[in-house]
Design a protein around this motif. Structure first.
Motif, short mmCIF file in Angstrom:
data_model
loop_
_atom_site.label_atom_id
_atom_site.label_comp_id
_atom_site.label_asym_id
_atom_site.label_seq_id
_atom_site.Cartn_x
_atom_site.Cartn_y
_atom_site.Cartn_z
N ASN A 192 6.68 9.99 1.35
CA ASN A 192 6.13 8.83 0.66
C ASN A 192 6.15 7.69 1.67
O ASN A 192 7.19 7.38 2.24
N ASP A 193 5.00 7.11 1.90
CA ASP A 193 4.82 6.14 2.96
C ASP A 193 4.36 4.83 2.35
O ASP A 193 3.49 4.83 1.47
N LYS A 220 10.81 13.06 0.35
CA LYS A 220 10.46 13.30 -1.05
C LYS A 220 11.58 12.90 -2.02
O LYS A 220 11.34 12.73 -3.21
N ASN A 221 12.81 12.74 -1.51
CA ASN A 221 13.92 12.29 -2.35
C ASN A 221 14.12 10.77 -2.25
O ASN A 221 15.13 10.25 -2.66
N TYR A 222 13.15 10.09 -1.65
CA TYR A 222 13.14 8.64 -1.46
C TYR A 222 14.27 8.14 -0.56
O TYR A 222 14.74 7.02 -0.70
N LYS A 223 14.69 8.98 0.37
CA LYS A 223 15.63 8.55 1.40
C LYS A 223 14.80 7.91 2.52
O LYS A 223 13.83 8.51 3.00
N LEU A 224 15.20 6.71 2.94
CA LEU A 224 14.48 6.00 3.99
C LEU A 224 14.63 6.74 5.32
O LEU A 224 15.74 6.95 5.79
N MET A 225 13.50 7.14 5.91
CA MET A 225 13.50 7.89 7.16
C MET A 225 13.03 7.06 8.35
O MET A 225 13.33 7.38 9.49
N TYR A 226 12.28 6.00 8.06
CA TYR A 226 11.78 5.14 9.14
C TYR A 226 11.40 3.77 8.58
O TYR A 226 10.90 3.67 7.46
N TYR A 277 0.85 -1.19 0.00
CA TYR A 277 0.00 0.00 0.00
C TYR A 277 0.88 1.24 0.00
O TYR A 277 1.95 1.24 0.61
N SER A 278 0.42 2.28 -0.65
CA SER A 278 1.19 3.53 -0.73
C SER A 278 0.35 4.71 -0.27
O SER A 278 -0.85 4.75 -0.50
N LEU A 279 1.04 5.64 0.34
CA LEU A 279 0.47 6.94 0.70
C LEU A 279 1.48 7.96 0.19
O LEU A 279 2.58 8.07 0.72
N ASN A 280 1.14 8.64 -0.88
CA ASN A 280 2.05 9.64 -1.45
C ASN A 280 1.55 11.01 -1.05
O ASN A 280 0.62 11.54 -1.63
N ILE A 335 -5.78 11.05 4.50
CA ILE A 335 -4.71 10.08 4.72
C ILE A 335 -5.26 8.69 4.42
O ILE A 335 -6.00 8.11 5.21
N PHE A 336 -4.92 8.17 3.23
CA PHE A 336 -5.37 6.87 2.77
C PHE A 336 -4.18 6.09 2.23
O PHE A 336 -3.41 6.62 1.43
N TYR A 337 -4.02 4.84 2.66
CA TYR A 337 -3.09 3.92 2.01
C TYR A 337 -3.89 3.23 0.91
O TYR A 337 -5.01 2.80 1.13
#
Length: 131
Positions: free
Chosen positions: A36-37, A53-59, A28-31, A122-124
């Motif tokens: 980006n989640d 937003k640069n697709y760096k993994l934050m969590y 599932y995605s939440l953009n 907020i929807f996945y």
């Protein structure tokens, strides 16, 4: 006899609308505007990843999930709700924010939707196969 037929049809219609765990498995995605989640559901576990937003993994986190009456429950979930993350979060950073959360799940058009917070949009979403 009519009562029995009506009861049978009612039960069939109710049970045919209920989702099962197998249908929910997938990515599932939440953009959002800030992040980006992604939420990956396997048979009994979820993996939650948040990227900037640069697709760096934050969590990244994971735990178990359940489904009951078309509601998904995520255990030990970090709900960021599209907030900006300036630097990668450690397990210690999010430990005090982990929660058990539950929200509706439904099919709409060609998507499976996890409705986290409808008021904040907020929807996945997961695209469904066109079988």
């Amino acid at each position: 006899m009519k009562q029995i037929i009506f009861s049978f049809l009612s039960i069939f219609m109710i049970s045919s609308c209920t989702l099962n765990k197998k249908e929910l498995v997938g990515k599932y995605s939440l953009n959002g505007k800030q992040i980006n989640d992604s939420l990956i559901l396997t048979n009994d576990k979820y993996i939650h990843k948040i990227f900037d937003k640069n697709y760096k993994l934050m969590y990244i986190g994971s735990n178990k999930w359940t489904l009951d009456n078309d509601r998904i429950t995520l255990f030990g979930f970090y709900s960021n709700e599209n907030n900006l993350i300036d630097e990668p979060l450690s397990d210690e950073d999010v430990k005090k924010f982990l929660m058990i959360t539950s929200f509706p799940v439904y099919k709409q058009n060609n998507e499976m939707i996890l409705e986290v917070n409808a008021d904040e949009n907020i929807f996945y979403r997961k695209l469904l196969d066109n079988d």
